[in-house]
Design a protein around this motif. Sequence first.
Motif, short mmCIF file in Angstrom:
data_model
loop_
_atom_site.label_atom_id
_atom_site.label_comp_id
_atom_site.label_asym_id
_atom_site.label_seq_id
_atom_site.Cartn_x
_atom_site.Cartn_y
_atom_site.Cartn_z
N GLU A 54 0.83 -1.21 0.00
CA GLU A 54 0.00 0.00 0.00
C GLU A 54 0.86 1.25 0.00
N ARG A 55 1.96 1.21 0.74
CA ARG A 55 2.86 2.37 0.78
C ARG A 55 3.48 2.63 -0.58
N LEU A 56 3.80 1.54 -1.31
CA LEU A 56 4.45 1.68 -2.61
C LEU A 56 3.47 1.81 -3.77
N GLY A 57 2.20 1.52 -3.51
CA GLY A 57 1.21 1.56 -4.58
C GLY A 57 1.32 0.39 -5.54
N VAL A 58 1.76 -0.77 -5.04
CA VAL A 58 1.91 -1.96 -5.88
C VAL A 58 0.54 -2.56 -6.18
N GLU A 59 0.32 -2.93 -7.44
CA GLU A 59 -0.99 -3.44 -7.86
C GLU A 59 -1.14 -4.94 -7.62
N ARG A 60 -0.08 -5.72 -7.90
CA ARG A 60 -0.15 -7.18 -7.76
C ARG A 60 0.84 -7.63 -6.70
N VAL A 61 0.33 -8.32 -5.69
CA VAL A 61 1.15 -8.73 -4.55
C VAL A 61 1.01 -10.23 -4.33
N LEU A 62 2.14 -10.91 -4.22
CA LEU A 62 2.16 -12.34 -3.92
C LEU A 62 2.94 -12.56 -2.64
N GLY A 63 2.36 -13.28 -1.69
CA GLY A 63 3.07 -13.70 -0.49
C GLY A 63 3.31 -15.19 -0.54
N VAL A 64 4.52 -15.61 -0.24
CA VAL A 64 4.88 -17.03 -0.26
C VAL A 64 5.42 -17.41 1.10
N ASP A 65 4.95 -18.53 1.65
CA ASP A 65 5.46 -19.02 2.93
C ASP A 65 5.29 -20.53 2.96
N SER A 66 6.07 -21.19 3.82
CA SER A 66 5.99 -22.65 3.93
C SER A 66 5.22 -23.10 5.17
N SER A 67 4.85 -22.16 6.03
CA SER A 67 4.16 -22.49 7.28
C SER A 67 2.65 -22.46 7.09
N PRO A 68 1.95 -23.59 7.29
CA PRO A 68 0.49 -23.58 7.19
C PRO A 68 -0.16 -22.59 8.16
N ALA A 69 0.37 -22.48 9.37
CA ALA A 69 -0.21 -21.56 10.35
C ALA A 69 -0.05 -20.12 9.92
N ASP A 76 -6.30 -13.29 6.13
CA ASP A 76 -7.01 -12.06 6.50
C ASP A 76 -6.59 -10.87 5.63
N HIS A 77 -5.41 -10.99 5.01
CA HIS A 77 -4.89 -9.86 4.23
C HIS A 77 -5.04 -10.08 2.73
N ALA A 78 -5.69 -11.17 2.33
CA ALA A 78 -5.91 -11.42 0.91
C ALA A 78 -7.00 -10.50 0.39
N GLY A 79 -7.01 -10.29 -0.92
CA GLY A 79 -8.00 -9.41 -1.52
C GLY A 79 -7.67 -9.20 -2.98
N PRO A 80 -8.36 -8.29 -3.64
CA PRO A 80 -8.08 -8.02 -5.05
C PRO A 80 -6.62 -7.65 -5.27
N GLY A 81 -5.95 -8.39 -6.14
CA GLY A 81 -4.55 -8.13 -6.43
C GLY A 81 -3.60 -8.65 -5.39
N ARG A 82 -4.11 -9.32 -4.37
CA ARG A 82 -3.27 -9.87 -3.30
C ARG A 82 -3.57 -11.35 -3.13
N ARG A 83 -2.54 -12.16 -3.15
CA ARG A 83 -2.74 -13.59 -2.91
C ARG A 83 -1.54 -14.16 -2.17
N VAL A 84 -1.78 -15.26 -1.50
CA VAL A 84 -0.72 -15.96 -0.79
C VAL A 84 -0.73 -17.41 -1.25
N GLU A 85 0.43 -18.04 -1.17
CA GLU A 85 0.53 -19.44 -1.56
C GLU A 85 1.65 -20.12 -0.79
N ALA A 86 1.50 -21.43 -0.62
CA ALA A 86 2.55 -22.23 -0.01
C ALA A 86 3.65 -22.45 -1.03
N GLY A 87 4.89 -22.40 -0.57
CA GLY A 87 5.98 -22.59 -1.51
C GLY A 87 7.31 -22.83 -0.84
N ASP A 88 8.20 -23.47 -1.56
CA ASP A 88 9.57 -23.70 -1.12
C ASP A 88 10.41 -22.53 -1.60
#
Length: 264
Positions: A54-69, A76-88
Amino acid sequence: MASTDWDPATYAEFAELRARPFWDLAELIDTTRPLRSMADLGCGTGQLTVELAERLGVERVLGVDSSPAMLAASADHAGPGRRVEAGDLARWTTDEPVDLIVANASLQWVADHPTVLGRWIDQLAPGGQIVVQVPANADHPSHTCSAAVAEREPFVSALGHAPPPDPVAANVLAPENYASILVACGADDPHVRLQVYPQMMDETAAVVNWTRGTSLTRFFSALPPELHEPFVEAYRAELLGVLGDVRPYLYTFKRVLMAARLPV
């Protein structure tokens, strides 16, 4: 939550202190360049990811983490242009190059940093940027005391092998090595520095809660659940024996911060 997984609540206990290096990384981002897409590798709960986007005005955001928790908390932070996925993180790639890669206190969990950083930089668009922060305090009693406890009974028998290696000691390189790696990967004018974060805590024992949310997880993943609390108590005693019961306690935490960009 599985007993070997990360605990977002424990990790968040020192949220303000953990956020300081993240925002120092943000200051290294060149905001004069287009930043339409961003990947946060090791995004945790995703709160800082979204705030930075939000500070940078980025349109497409991907979060990657290996922890299910952590991924569950990040929903809670997902939304239009924002997604998270499990990954190595060690093998992460993307079909669509991104303008910015952020990796805050995550790279230390994987080995072979020259290869991994090279793979990440290959995912950047022309002119893309990467900012990375890793802890560099493997020589501090906060780390060495847990390794010493793991060599004792009943923990060493339960582990059935040598204590799990400290990822900071095993994987993190000297700052000058990261500068060489970034240049070899084609980056322009990399910035690399070792920074000490003086973290004032109420008492020495508070360090136990800090490490419980990070470095102690490697022992929890290898020990049976019934030995988790005995291990923490033995670690607490070892830490106080080495450092003393100091109130307040200054925890001097070293970190390597780096930033680089590709030519346009």
